[in-house]
Scaffold this motif. Structure first.
Motif, PDB file in Angstrom:
ATOM      1  N   GLN A   1      72.206 -53.082  49.136  1.00 29.62           N
ATOM      2  CA  GLN A   1      73.520 -53.699  49.027  1.00 29.62           C
ATOM      3  C   GLN A   1      73.361 -55.127  48.493  1.00 29.62           C
ATOM      4  O   GLN A   1      72.330 -55.773  48.712  1.00 29.62           O
ATOM      5  N   PRO A   2      74.385 -55.620  47.765  1.00 31.49           N
ATOM      6  CA  PRO A   2      74.309 -57.006  47.292  1.00 31.49           C
ATOM      7  C   PRO A   2      74.515 -57.993  48.436  1.00 31.49           C
ATOM      8  O   PRO A   2      75.095 -57.652  49.478  1.00 31.49           O
ATOM      9  N   LEU A   3      74.033 -59.221  48.233  1.00 33.04           N
ATOM     10  CA  LEU A   3      74.278 -60.270  49.224  1.00 33.04           C
ATOM     11  C   LEU A   3      75.759 -60.613  49.253  1.00 33.04           C
ATOM     12  O   LEU A   3      76.487 -60.410  48.279  1.00 33.04           O
ATOM     13  N   GLU A   4      76.221 -61.154  50.371  1.00 30.02           N
ATOM     14  CA  GLU A   4      77.638 -61.441  50.519  1.00 30.02           C
ATOM     15  C   GLU A   4      78.122 -62.489  49.531  1.00 30.02           C
ATOM     16  O   GLU A   4      79.287 -62.464  49.120  1.00 30.02           O
TER      17      GLU A   4
ATOM     18  N   GLU B   1      72.341 -60.321  43.212  1.00 25.88           N
ATOM     19  CA  GLU B   1      71.106 -60.221  43.990  1.00 25.88           C
ATOM     20  C   GLU B   1      71.315 -59.224  45.129  1.00 25.88           C
ATOM     21  O   GLU B   1      72.175 -59.428  45.985  1.00 25.88           O
ATOM     22  N   TRP B   2      70.493 -58.191  45.105  1.00 28.16           N
ATOM     23  CA  TRP B   2      70.573 -57.138  46.111  1.00 28.16           C
ATOM     24  C   TRP B   2      69.321 -57.154  46.969  1.00 28.16           C
ATOM     25  O   TRP B   2      68.234 -57.525  46.505  1.00 28.16           O
TER      26      TRP B   2
ATOM     27  N   ILE C   1      66.279 -57.223  44.577  1.00 34.75           N
ATOM     28  CA  ILE C   1      66.531 -56.811  43.205  1.00 34.75           C
ATOM     29  C   ILE C   1      67.442 -57.861  42.588  1.00 34.75           C
ATOM     30  O   ILE C   1      68.578 -58.051  43.027  1.00 34.75           O
ATOM     31  N   VAL C   2      66.945 -58.537  41.553  1.00 35.16           N
ATOM     32  CA  VAL C   2      67.711 -59.574  40.858  1.00 35.16           C
ATOM     33  C   VAL C   2      68.153 -58.990  39.522  1.00 35.16           C
ATOM     34  O   VAL C   2      67.319 -58.591  38.702  1.00 35.16           O
ATOM     35  N   LEU C   3      69.463 -58.965  39.312  1.00 34.80           N
ATOM     36  CA  LEU C   3      70.022 -58.329  38.121  1.00 34.80           C
ATOM     37  C   LEU C   3      70.481 -59.387  37.124  1.00 34.80           C
ATOM     38  O   LEU C   3      71.066 -60.401  37.503  1.00 34.80           O
ATOM     39  N   PRO C   4      70.247 -59.159  35.842  1.00 31.36           N
ATOM     40  CA  PRO C   4      70.682 -60.119  34.826  1.00 31.36           C
ATOM     41  C   PRO C   4      72.177 -59.991  34.554  1.00 31.36           C
ATOM     42  O   PRO C   4      72.783 -58.957  34.843  1.00 31.36           O
ATOM     43  N   PRO C   5      72.790 -61.014  33.965  1.00 33.59           N
ATOM     44  CA  PRO C   5      74.225 -60.915  33.641  1.00 33.59           C
ATOM     45  C   PRO C   5      74.523 -59.809  32.634  1.00 33.59           C
ATOM     46  O   PRO C   5      75.665 -59.349  32.564  1.00 33.59           O
ATOM     47  N   GLU C   6      73.495 -59.380  31.864  1.00 30.44           N
ATOM     48  CA  GLU C   6      73.714 -58.337  30.860  1.00 30.44           C
ATOM     49  C   GLU C   6      73.523 -56.928  31.421  1.00 30.44           C
ATOM     50  O   GLU C   6      73.569 -55.960  30.655  1.00 30.44           O
TER      51      GLU C   6
END
Length: 301
Positions: A32-35, A40-41, A62-67
């Motif tokens: 789940q993503p952070l609040e 960032e999950w 898990i860090v996701l890019p804006p793209e």
């Protein structure tokens, strides 16, 4: 959280959808993503059975890019496990280290299954990989159940559901996914995707002549024929410049040989003329001496 992001963004829409699909934990994974950060999950995965990680419960980020989903996420393990380094972005063909093998159809769930499937494989010196002994990994698997994440407040003992009969299908899917991803990473050429490898090769540009030399000089030095001059270029030159350009063109081998023959012929003619003049002069002197001797002889008589 929805008020903080642009809901028309493809990345936000995709992550909101995946967060809803992964809201309920399973017996193998949960994420789940952070609040306060949708990009960032935190995730938790169970170690694959019949391996050195059996019984372990591992936590990570898990860090996701804006793209996203056009670009892959970065994966960081937070629990010591003996396969991946803690706190370092791990190198998988589904992570940010290999954007050329990432596919937008993959998701965070795909990444979770890939982590489970990759854990029993060899590190082979990849970035963020470890090759601990089986004994060390088993000890870390038992210790992992006591890990607590202060960032998201998750306890490893309570986050996942107990194992059930449906677990075997998830294990099989994780192994198959890891095998497919590994295969795709191997067949792709280094530094480019499979699609790039199928593209036709573009012709290489011809090298430009060195600085300070004209195109005609560069062509002559390469042993090729000199191309005909462009009329527009010659028209812009003055008669003096055209004469200077013509003088720069080297003479052909046949012309050089004719010139050498003419020089040699003229040298030979000069030598013959000198010899003839010398003989004539010598004859004249001899005649004068002979006549003088005859005159003196007649006078004495």
């Amino acid at each position: 959280m929805e008020a903080r992001y642009n809901l028309k963004s493809p990345a936000v829409k995709r992550l909101m959808k995946e967060a809803a699909e992964l809201r309920d934990p399973t017996d193998h994974y949960h994420a789940q993503p952070l609040e306060d950060n949708l990009f960032e999950w935190h995730f938790t995965v169970r170690g694959p059975p019949d391996s050195d990680f059996d019984g372990g419960v591992y936590h990570g980020r898990i860090v996701l890019p804006p793209e996203y989903p056009m670009k892959p996420p970065s994966i960081i393990l937070l629990t010591a496990n003996g396969r991946f380094e803690v706190g370092k972005k791990i190198c998988l063909s589904i992570s940010g280290h290999h954007p050329e093998t990432w596919q937008p159809s993959w998701s965070i769930r795909t990444a979770l299954l890939a982590i489970i499937g990759f854990m029993p494989t060899k590190g082979e010196g990849a970035i963020g990989s470890l090759d601990y002994t089986p004994e060390e990994r088993r000890a870390l698997a038992k210790k992992s159940q006591d890990y607590y994440c202060e960032a998201c407040g998750v306890k490893m003992k309570a986050v996942l559901l107990p194992l059930s009969s449906a677990s075997s299908s998830d294990d099989k899917e994780a192994r198959e996914l890891a095998r497919q991803i590994s295969f795709k990473a191997e067949v792709n050429p280094p530094g480019g995707s499979q699609a790039e490898a199928n593209l036709p090769k573009q012709p290489q540009d011809q090298p430009e002549p060195a600085s300070g030399t004209s195109e005609e000089d560069a062509t002559i030095s390469s042993g090729q024929e000199t191309p005909q001059a462009v009329p527009s270029a010659n028209a812009s030159r003055s008669p003096r410049q055209r004469r200077a350009q013509q003088r720069r063109v080297p003479a052909s081998p046949g012309l050089i040989q004719v010139q050498q023959h003419n020089v040699n012929g003229s040298n030979t003619g000069s030598a013959v003329l000198i010899v003839l003049l010398t003989l004539a002069l010598a004859a004249l002197i001899f005649r004068r001496i002979y006549l003088a001797n005859d005159y003196i002889f007649d006078y004495e008589l």
